[in-house]
Design an enzyme around this catalytic site. Sequence first.
Site, PDB file in Angstrom:
ATOM      1  CD  GLU A 100       1.377   1.291  -6.016  1.00 53.39           C
ATOM      2  OE1 GLU A 100       2.545   1.476  -5.647  1.00 53.39           O
ATOM      3  OE2 GLU A 100       0.398   1.287  -5.231  1.00 53.39           O
ATOM      4  CG  ASP A 155       1.443   5.273   1.794  1.00 57.68           C
ATOM      5  OD1 ASP A 155       2.274   6.116   1.408  1.00 57.68           O
ATOM      6  OD2 ASP A 155       0.232   5.420   1.695  1.00 57.68           O
TER       7      ASP A 155
END
Lengths: 349, 349
Positions: free
Chosen positions: A56, A227
Amino acid sequence: MVKFVSVDNILEIVRDQGIEEFLQGLASYVEEDFKRWELFDKIPRVASHSKVGVIELMPTSDGEHYTFKYVNGHPKNTKEGLQTVTAFGLLADVYTGYPLMLSEMTVLTALRTAATSAVAAKVLARPGSKSMAMIGNGAQSEFQAIAFKELLGITDLRLYDIDPKATEKLMRNLNGRGFNLTACTSGEEAVAGVDIITTVTADKQNATILTDNMVGSGLHINAIGGDCPGKTELHKDVLLRSKIFVEYPPQTRIEGEIQQLDDDYPVNELWQVIRGEAKGRDDDRQITLFDSVGFATEDFSALRYLHDRAVATGLYDTLDMVADPTDPRDLFGLLTKPVGPKLAVENGI
Amino acid sequence: MVKFVSVDNILEIVRDQGIEEFLQGLASYVEEDFKRWELFDKIPRVASHSKVGVIELMPTSDGEHYTFKYVNGHPKNTKEGLQTVTAFGLLADVYTGYPLMLSEMTVLTALRTAATSAVAAKVLARPGSKSMAMIGNGAQSEFQAIAFKELLGITDLRLYDIDPKATEKLMRNLNGRGFNLTACTSGEEAVAGVDIITTVTADKQNATILTDNMVGSGLHINAIGGDCPGKTELHKDVLLRSKIFVEYPPQTRIEGEIQQLDDDYPVNELWQVIRGEAKGRDDDRQITLFDSVGFATEDFSALRYLHDRAVATGLYDTLDMVADPTDPRDLFGLLTKPVGPKLAVENGI
């Protein structure tokens, strides 16, 4: 030349200052940036998924500085002796577009996550909170413990992990730092009588670390481990009983505990509470929940703080990563000029 | 340890191999990756705009490697003695999520843009093309000229820039490399009788470098300079007379010359032509246009090629940017361990 904070550099910067003081300083930058919330470019993470993990990019900017973090998540890595999560990041100058500092961020992310948790708990937990249960005693746990001691005065920790070795490691690492530590043999035992519960487990699955009957009134829950999509820690009933606070709702609805709730379920934004524009907990009996997923602005605060610490201590190297011809139109000329010094990377210490 | 290719490293890698051979090798990687088009993650750039410029991230992956490029665009920088565009990039391993190589990419981007232009012209220009007009003689121009000589055998160049000093610089830099060079005093003069036109001007505006009456039948147009919203080089009528080829339509419709056309105006995808699945030019009288904006897969090819060259030559440094504790759960333990060697950045040469 771009500043480079290596793994050794950041370890030395933190050791030099003391982790307690580093976390205090970092928390003040996190708070400051939450108060400037509307200035930031806010976009969800830019993710590239594969069968074994995700890579990411998390960019943001306040109009003066720009940062991004590169972070991977590969749960299978641990079995191969590698980190599940590694990260690095960049701080750049918005006015010129030039990079200012590249830094390792595996250690820095653990520090910023802990600082953010403590900043949230300061405005959400019951005043006078002294004890905390920590469920999940892995790589993040020491950082969380020390941040809560420094910023909230939490000294009594009740620890539980499905792997007792993790708890042993945590107790060893916290030894001599002024905590009263109790190793527990179940989550139920850990949460008995505490003011705050921190859940920070690692498995990528919809787990149920906390069930409804474990959560008494007046608690603050610091939920760190849920998360990403498909990874949660709390039973849905716990969410329904809590007043929920999040960083950036569009991201948390995808990644956080609230992925279990409807898309329009009402949640509260942490920045508004920190700025004093919204109420935190309504009364001493309410359960408050910080559904933390980690947002780009926190990495921004961390890189900004680290840059200031690196400059103050000189603990950084420099990288020759921006081509800079005398005549900007003559990039090609660099190829025909005499070779520069061989050692392109200089030690900035 | 992550490999680091500094500005000096890349200059030495290119000098060592010779720019001609480097461009040949790079073009073969670009071609190879265009042929694997469907394997790539394709997303538009992730941009952060300010009043004075833009900072962008361009990620992609083929499932085995992941790359991203950081690139800024600040037209006002030149006046301040800085580069309008600077760039760096990263190659990572998708299986572990670990970074493999960080590299400067200002020079590398100029090389990959030139290689891509030549790869496109090889399948789009009339066979036997020998002459090219170059309008815009700035930082990109030498790279374009050499790539077209190497990959297409273009030897006759007709040069024009609104600033004669830029043309002088280009002629000086290309001297002795086997070109017949003609400096021209207007765009009209430059395009007279050529087979290919390359437009590579820098102003951020809707300019009209090429008008309809300048473009004769059978030409190939290599339009490099129109590469962001509000920045185009060709009159709309030129587009309407051409068969248009693009890299990734969703990005080119925003950034390329075709931002002047309707959103559903038919365009052709370069990768299909390179793979032999679609026709390039239909006949010798057709005007072909490569509306180039630069796509993440080309940076991927460039970083993949550079990594292979860096490994083959040993011309790289190494960076200690990934924290790697012996026990992945004991990140905190790094802070309490003895300090490592001071020189965190080692010269890998």
